[in-house]
Design a protein around this motif. Structure first.
Motif, PDB file in Angstrom:
ATOM      1  N   ASP A   1       0.812  -1.220   0.000  1.00 64.79           N
ATOM      2  CA  ASP A   1       0.000   0.000   0.000  1.00 64.79           C
ATOM      3  C   ASP A   1       0.850   1.277   0.000  1.00 64.79           C
ATOM      4  O   ASP A   1       0.482   2.272  -0.635  1.00 64.79           O
ATOM      5  CB  ASP A   1      -0.933   0.009   1.215  1.00 64.79           C
ATOM      6  CG  ASP A   1      -2.089  -0.960   1.053  1.00 64.79           C
ATOM      7  OD1 ASP A   1      -2.753  -1.255   2.067  1.00 64.79           O
ATOM      8  OD2 ASP A   1      -2.328  -1.433  -0.072  1.00 64.79           O
ATOM      9  N   SER A   2       1.951   1.269   0.693  1.00 64.24           N
ATOM     10  CA  SER A   2       2.737   2.493   0.856  1.00 64.24           C
ATOM     11  C   SER A   2       3.374   3.002  -0.435  1.00 64.24           C
ATOM     12  O   SER A   2       3.821   4.153  -0.490  1.00 64.24           O
ATOM     13  CB  SER A   2       3.822   2.284   1.917  1.00 64.24           C
ATOM     14  OG  SER A   2       4.696   1.248   1.512  1.00 64.24           O
ATOM     15  N   VAL A   3       3.423   2.174  -1.478  1.00 71.96           N
ATOM     16  CA  VAL A   3       4.058   2.607  -2.728  1.00 71.96           C
ATOM     17  C   VAL A   3       3.068   2.692  -3.892  1.00 71.96           C
ATOM     18  O   VAL A   3       3.449   3.101  -4.990  1.00 71.96           O
ATOM     19  CB  VAL A   3       5.234   1.693  -3.121  1.00 71.96           C
ATOM     20  CG1 VAL A   3       6.225   1.562  -1.979  1.00 71.96           C
ATOM     21  CG2 VAL A   3       4.748   0.331  -3.592  1.00 71.96           C
ATOM     22  N   LYS A   4       1.826   2.315  -3.661  1.00 73.64           N
ATOM     23  CA  LYS A   4       0.834   2.349  -4.735  1.00 73.64           C
ATOM     24  C   LYS A   4       0.691   3.765  -5.274  1.00 73.64           C
ATOM     25  O   LYS A   4       0.587   4.726  -4.526  1.00 73.64           O
ATOM     26  CB  LYS A   4      -0.515   1.839  -4.219  1.00 73.64           C
ATOM     27  CG  LYS A   4      -0.577   0.338  -4.051  1.00 73.64           C
ATOM     28  CD  LYS A   4      -1.953  -0.105  -3.548  1.00 73.64           C
ATOM     29  CE  LYS A   4      -2.001  -1.613  -3.376  1.00 73.64           C
ATOM     30  NZ  LYS A   4      -3.297  -2.071  -2.820  1.00 73.64           N
TER      31      LYS A   4
ATOM     32  N   ARG B   1      10.172   9.383  -0.991  1.00 69.33           N
ATOM     33  CA  ARG B   1      10.065   9.989   0.343  1.00 69.33           C
ATOM     34  C   ARG B   1      11.213   9.489   1.206  1.00 69.33           C
ATOM     35  O   ARG B   1      11.763   8.408   0.953  1.00 69.33           O
ATOM     36  CB  ARG B   1       8.721   9.621   0.984  1.00 69.33           C
ATOM     37  CG  ARG B   1       7.539   9.896   0.096  1.00 69.33           C
ATOM     38  CD  ARG B   1       6.209   9.638   0.743  1.00 69.33           C
ATOM     39  NE  ARG B   1       6.063   8.333   1.349  1.00 69.33           N
ATOM     40  CZ  ARG B   1       4.930   7.668   1.417  1.00 69.33           C
ATOM     41  NH1 ARG B   1       3.843   8.188   0.852  1.00 69.33           N
ATOM     42  NH2 ARG B   1       4.858   6.515   2.038  1.00 69.33           N
TER      43      ARG B   1
ATOM     44  N   ASP C   1      11.089   7.993   3.930  1.00 66.32           N
ATOM     45  CA  ASP C   1      10.823   6.662   4.481  1.00 66.32           C
ATOM     46  C   ASP C   1      10.930   5.560   3.439  1.00 66.32           C
ATOM     47  O   ASP C   1      10.720   4.389   3.765  1.00 66.32           O
ATOM     48  CB  ASP C   1       9.457   6.615   5.188  1.00 66.32           C
ATOM     49  CG  ASP C   1       8.289   6.935   4.285  1.00 66.32           C
ATOM     50  OD1 ASP C   1       7.145   6.881   4.763  1.00 66.32           O
ATOM     51  OD2 ASP C   1       8.518   7.230   3.092  1.00 66.32           O
ATOM     52  N   ASP C   2      11.278   5.894   2.206  1.00 65.77           N
ATOM     53  CA  ASP C   2      11.608   4.887   1.201  1.00 65.77           C
ATOM     54  C   ASP C   2      13.073   4.476   1.294  1.00 65.77           C
ATOM     55  O   ASP C   2      13.500   3.548   0.595  1.00 65.77           O
ATOM     56  CB  ASP C   2      11.333   5.416  -0.211  1.00 65.77           C
ATOM     57  CG  ASP C   2       9.860   5.641  -0.486  1.00 65.77           C
ATOM     58  OD1 ASP C   2       9.536   6.684  -1.099  1.00 65.77           O
ATOM     59  OD2 ASP C   2       9.042   4.783  -0.098  1.00 65.77           O
TER      60      ASP C   2
END
Length: 123
Positions: A61-64, A86, A88-89
């Protein structure tokens, strides 16, 4: 099978990077490829996967909407286009392969690993 990643680096928030992973050896045994990442002190997580036969893709979900996984069957390469990066990536990104299919990635079953490439995103 040997997997070799490339394309990592140091970027600023909002920038883009494209990771590549090329497979060699017994490539006919590959039925799925995936990109995983590991943040220091945390478990490795699946970011995106692609079924080598039908091209079906799946993302965490965090990269969609920001990341896109794609492949080149002829070259046995898989790519991860990462946009709007970002902080956090930031992680070591690994390429992984499965002899069975992408569903096994959800259970932590990965048959082949690359050596990893560092992605650092600054604010």
């Amino acid at each position: 099978v040997q997997l070799v990643e490339s394309g990592g680096g140091f970027v600023h928030a909002g920038d883009s990077l494209r990771l590549s992973c090329v497979a060699s050896g017994r490539t006919a045994t590959i039925y799925a490829m995936g990109w995983f990442r590991q943040i220091t002190g945390k478990e490795r997580e699946l970011v995106a996967s692609i079924d080598w036969r039908n091209g079906q893709v799946k993302y965490v979900d965090s990269v969609k909407g920001r990341f896109t996984i794609s492949k080149d069957n002829a070259k046995y390469e898989v790519y991860l286009q990462m946009n709007t990066l970002r902080p956090d990536d930031t992680a070591v990104y690994y390429c992984g392969g499965s002899r069975i299919g992408p569903r096994l990635f959800d259970y932590g079953r990965v048959d082949y690993w690359g050596q990893g490439t560092q992605v650092t995103v600054s604010t």
